[in-house]
Design a protein around this motif. Structure first.
Motif, PDB file in Angstrom:
ATOM      1  N   VAL A 115      -5.637  33.996 -40.070  1.00  0.00           N
ATOM      2  CA  VAL A 115      -5.938  32.649 -39.589  1.00  0.00           C
ATOM      3  C   VAL A 115      -7.229  32.450 -39.113  1.00  0.00           C
ATOM      4  O   VAL A 115      -7.674  33.255 -38.013  1.00  0.00           O
ATOM      5  CB  VAL A 115      -4.920  32.087 -38.672  1.00  0.00           C
ATOM      6  CG1 VAL A 115      -5.255  30.481 -38.300  1.00  0.00           C
ATOM      7  CG2 VAL A 115      -3.422  32.143 -39.329  1.00  0.00           C
ATOM      8  N   THR A 158       0.505  26.638 -37.642  1.00  0.00           N
ATOM      9  CA  THR A 158      -0.295  27.498 -38.717  1.00  0.00           C
ATOM     10  C   THR A 158      -0.083  28.867 -38.518  1.00  0.00           C
ATOM     11  O   THR A 158       0.304  29.913 -39.453  1.00  0.00           O
ATOM     12  CB  THR A 158      -1.651  27.152 -38.639  1.00  0.00           C
ATOM     13  OG1 THR A 158      -2.001  25.891 -38.913  1.00  0.00           O
ATOM     14  CG2 THR A 158      -2.406  27.962 -39.814  1.00  0.00           C
ATOM     15  N   THR A 163       1.628  35.969 -39.312  1.00  0.00           N
ATOM     16  CA  THR A 163       0.199  35.991 -38.927  1.00  0.00           C
ATOM     17  C   THR A 163      -0.035  37.479 -38.137  1.00  0.00           C
ATOM     18  O   THR A 163       0.573  37.899 -37.377  1.00  0.00           O
ATOM     19  CB  THR A 163      -0.275  34.941 -38.099  1.00  0.00           C
ATOM     20  OG1 THR A 163       0.232  33.675 -38.855  1.00  0.00           O
ATOM     21  CG2 THR A 163      -1.865  34.919 -37.590  1.00  0.00           C
TER      22      THR A 163
END
Length: 409
Positions: A115, A158, A163
């Protein structure tokens, strides 16, 4: 050291450009160097030029002391726990590429996510693009608000269990946005991701405490913080660096070489292949001494006053578009802008004729330019040696630019 006396330490500022006193407003690209840094590098070459770590003679010992002494100055500057966490690199770009190539390739795989944001410098985009291609990971972008800022709620939406790495600039080199790194780091860590920070535009202007922020990696460059070009820093938490493999081999990073295998030195030297950047490190150490004497809090306060003044004065110019937060409290000391229908390169050319140096182009941030719906912009960036009078000259130059192009067309 009084901030009002700072200019006297920068010999390059005492000159005329195109018949006008130099007004240097491009410190986000590279800062000017105080005499203390120039003299420190000159003294190394004149008095104790030698390689480090290898020899036991007097010059070699003095050079090693200067080089390793600079490492400890960096450690204190960012409040790292140990000098083993301070790797000298060629700059921020090399630091970020090292994390991507060493940590990233060993720890990411298909299905993982990286990210970043639209506001990143190319040096904090391309390494992650290449890492995603090499590992099968997915690259994701945090959305930006209309003024270019990030909402923590969007970070929470997000960043997720997939991640594995988050990389964000501390200060945008275009928008001037100061990002909430500590809070973003907490969100990254709560999802099991490591946090990488591009500190190129932050380290020269404000205090960075890596332990308080709890970030995993930080890169920054000497040349933007009154130091020489060609020297930078990668900070990494010791436990992460110890488990990473070097990406350059030879010279100072070697412990033992056999015919078919070799071993590496301990941290930090295993990441510093070849002859180190000795003069650069010594110059960076001198720059840190200088900035510490002036005071990072004083520098940040001075730049904030300049940003407030610049936003106020530049906003009075008809046809002016200013990018980034309108609230100076949310931005660092730079203003990126476009002037009516005049191309930024033309703006910069006319200003240069007045002795005023600004940046024009995409600022190594083409994805952000696309997001801004601008092919290019102009940028005035301020540092500890700039004054309100120089901003007045900038505004006067912008008015002359408008007048010139209104006559042309």
């Amino acid at each position: 050291m009084n901030i009002s006396d700072v200019r006297s330490y920068f010999p390059i500022l005492n000159q005329e450009v195109n018949g006008n006193p130099l007004v240097y407003l491009d410190s986000a690209a590279t800062s000017q160097k105080p005499i203390q840094v120039i003299e420190a590098v000159d003294k190394y070459y004149r008095e104790y030029n030698s390689n480090v770590h290898r020899g036991v003679h007097t010059l070699g010992t003095k050079a090693t002391d200067g080089y390793e002494g600079a490492r400890d100055k960096v450690r204190k500057f960012i409040n790292a726990k140990s000098t083993q966490e301070i790797i000298f690199t060629r700059g921020t770009t090399t630091a970020l590429n090292t994390v991507a190539a060493s940590y990233g390739r060993a720890n990411l795989q298909e299905g993982d996510e990286i990210v970043i944001t639209y506001m990143e410098h190319h040096s904090n985009i391309i390494p992650w693009q290449q890492l995603a291609k090499a590992t099968g990971a997915t690259l994701k972008y945090l959305p930006l608000q209309e003024d270019g800022t990030i909402l923590l709620e969007d970070v929470r939406k997000t960043v997720n269990a997939n991640t594995k790495l988050v990389s964000v600039t501390m200060v945008s080199n275009v928008l001037g946005v100061m990002n909430p790194i500590k809070e973003i780091t907490q969100i990254a860590h709560s999802n099991g991701a490591v946090m990488v920070v591009d500190g190129a535009q932050a380290a020269p202007h404000m205090k960075i405490d890596v332990q308080d922020l709890d970030i995993d990696f930080l890169g920054f460059s000497g040349h933007k913080m009154c130091g020489p070009t060609g020297i930078g820093v990668l900070y990494g938490k010791k436990q992460l660096l110890e488990n990473m493999e070097p990406i350059e081999f030879g010279g100072e990073m070697i412990d033992f070489v056999d015919l078919y295998d070799s071993t590496w030195k301990e941290l930090p030297w295993k990441f510093e292949g070849g002859t180190p950047i000795i003069a650069g490190a010594i110059g960076l150490g001198a720059a840190i001494d200088f900035l510490t004497e002036v005071g990072l809090d004083n520098i940040q306060a001075h730049e904030h006053r300049l940003a407030v003044y610049a936003l106020e004065k530049m906003s009075t110019v008809e046809g002016m578009t200013i990018y980034g937060p309108k609230d100076a409290a949310k931005r660092a000391g730079l203003v990126t802008f476009n002037l009516a229908d005049v191309h930024p390169h033309d703006v910069a050319t006319v200003l240069d004729a007045e002795g005023i140096a600004v940046r024009a182009g995409h600022h190594c941030a083409q994805p952000l330019m696309k997001w801004l719906k601008a092919s290019a912009t102009a940028r005035a960036s301020f540092y500890l040696y700039n004054t309100e009078e120089e901003i007045d000259k900038l505004v006067s130059g912008l008015l002359k630019t408008k007048e010139y192009f209104s006559d042309v067309f």
